[in-house]
Design an enzyme around this catalytic site. Structure first.
Site, mmCIF file in Angstrom:
data_model
loop_
_atom_site.group_PDB
_atom_site.id
_atom_site.type_symbol
_atom_site.label_atom_id
_atom_site.label_comp_id
_atom_site.label_asym_id
_atom_site.label_seq_id
_atom_site.Cartn_x
_atom_site.Cartn_y
_atom_site.Cartn_z
ATOM 1 N N HIS A 170 -7.221 60.967 -3.767
ATOM 2 C CA HIS A 170 -6.681 62.387 -3.419
ATOM 3 C C HIS A 170 -6.091 62.230 -2.101
ATOM 4 O O HIS A 170 -5.887 61.387 -1.339
ATOM 5 C CB HIS A 170 -7.632 63.495 -3.381
ATOM 6 N N CYS B 16 -14.585 59.036 -1.560
ATOM 7 C CA CYS B 16 -13.341 58.681 -2.342
ATOM 8 C C CYS B 16 -12.305 57.831 -1.398
ATOM 9 O O CYS B 16 -12.629 57.497 -0.330
ATOM 10 C CB CYS B 16 -12.739 60.122 -2.456
#
Length: 409
Positions: A145, A153
């Site tokens: 992202h 992430c």
């Protein structure tokens, strides 16, 4: 006229509803076109905007590679993006909350793309996959992202995730059902594998390297299956695979197998050479640490002899060492200062020069070239005998990259 009024009323109502629900308003982030410069690069490598996409991630190097399929069916590197942030260290994600970014082989479908992400744009990696679940690993919402902030992430700058998102969107429009994302701990060279040969995840990384090698040879993302809690690549002749059951009989393309055997024969030599150099470097560092300890001990003895003779080289140290003079065969430990101007303290003699010596902690300590700095630069326990090579049972005669690991507990 009545019909027009009704249509206008419906339009106004929908606008009012959108005003209460900002997610319903298209902000344009997810529909941004591929930049002109990147389009030219796509043409340059012999691909098209709607050709299939393949992504490789290298955690330690903090890079994400975007590859596109070319006219001959192989894939060419389109662009390398720096990863802005990832959390954790090299090694797979194993449980919810460990803040590790996943490593392994994942597929991204259109449903995993998130145009309304709180992190600008994102896509879900698909963790846990079949392999992860076979080990009972837990976690959810692991993404690539934007917004450059990570808690498990892989985070990119907004401009970069916009490009990657656009590449995926166009590949889906071109008919690709899912694009693969293969996440590795590092570039899986023999030298890097030797460097981590003693780590607990080494067998897992050997398994990942098999898939890495398939792509290095074919320049086509490997077909990935899971059986016996192990990744299997480009298997032929097997009807089905069960992640937790024994692997069925399967074969590899003979040309691919021959290339793999040739690659691994060469890489095993490099692996063992790197392992030998690593062991030699460790032995050299250990010897240097031992020399530093011996020098520090000798300097302590020499200083104490000079103090005993009234030559007092350190002023402050002499104030701490009043009492019965000592000789080189009877060493006293300096005592840590507990106040700016401590009273003289009687210290207990120790039987040998190998006894632990606690460094003096005070504002008047000697400069960096003194015996205090030498003492501190040795090891955490300066006078503890050093152990011999602590490699985890791997020797240059035994080490190999060719063996497919057994299922790991």
């Amino acid at each position: 006229m009545v019909r027009k009024v009704a249509l206008m009323a419906a339009l106004m109502g929908s606008l009012a509803l959108a005003g209460c629900n900002p997610e319903l308003i298209e902000d344009g982030k997810a529909s941004q076109p591929i930049p002109i410069k990147l389009k030219h690069q796509i043409q340059k490598i012999g691909s098209t905007e709607k050709a299939p996409l393949y992504i490789r991630i290298f955690k330690e190097e903090s890079v994400l590679e975007a590859w596109k399929q070319t006219k001959d069916g192989t894939y060419a590197l389109l662009k390398t993006y720096p990863i802005c942030a990832y959390s954790g260290e090299i090694g797979p994600k194993k449980k919810e909350g460990d803040r590790q970014a996943p490593e392994g082989f994942y597929d991204i479908t259109p449903g995993q793309m998130n145009p309304n992400s709180s992190y600008y744009l994102s896509f879900n990696i698909g963790y846990p996959n079949k392999f992860d679940r076979s080990y009972g690993r837990t976690g959810a919402h692991l993404m690539v992202h934007g917004s450059c902030s990570s808690r498990g992430c892989y985070a990119m700058e907004d401009e970069q995730i916009a490009e990657i998102y656009a590449l995926g969107r166009e590949a889906f429009d071109g008919g690709q059902r899912a694009f693969p994302v293969h996440a590795f701990p590092f570039r899986m060279t023999p030298e890097n594998m030797a460097r981590v040969s003693g780590k607990e995840d080494f067998a897992f990384w050997q398994n990942l390297k098999n898939g890495y090698d398939h792509f290095q040879i074919t320049h086509v993302p490997p077909k990935v299956d899971v059986c016996n809690r192990t990744y299997v690549f480009d298997a032929q002749g097997a009807s089905s695979f069960n992640a937790t059951a024994a692997c069925p009989s399967y074969t590899l393309d003979p040309t691919l197998m021959a290339s793999l055997e040739k690659l691994r024969a060469t890489e095993n030599v490099r692996f063992n050479e790197a392992l030998t150099k690593q062991q030699q470097a460790k032995a050299k560092a250990d010897a240097k640490a031992n020399d530093t300890m011996v020098e520090a001990q000798l300097e302590i003895l020499q200083r104490k002899d000079r103090i005993a003779e009234g030559k007092n080289p350190d002023g402050f140290l002499a104030g701490l060492l009043k009492g019965t003079p000592t000789t080189t065969s009877q060493v006293q430990n300096p005592v840590q200062a507990t106040a700016p101007l401590p009273a003289a303290t009687q210290v207990q003699p120790t039987p040998t020069a190998e006894a632990a010596v606690a460094p003096v902690q005070n504002a008047g300590a000697p400069a960096s070239n003194s015996f205090f700095s030498k003492l501190g630069s040795a090891i955490s326990s300066p006078f503890k005998p050093l152990l011999k090579d602590e490699q985890a049972g791997i020797t240059s005669d035994e080490a190999t990259l060719t063996t497919l690991p057994e299922a790991r507990q």
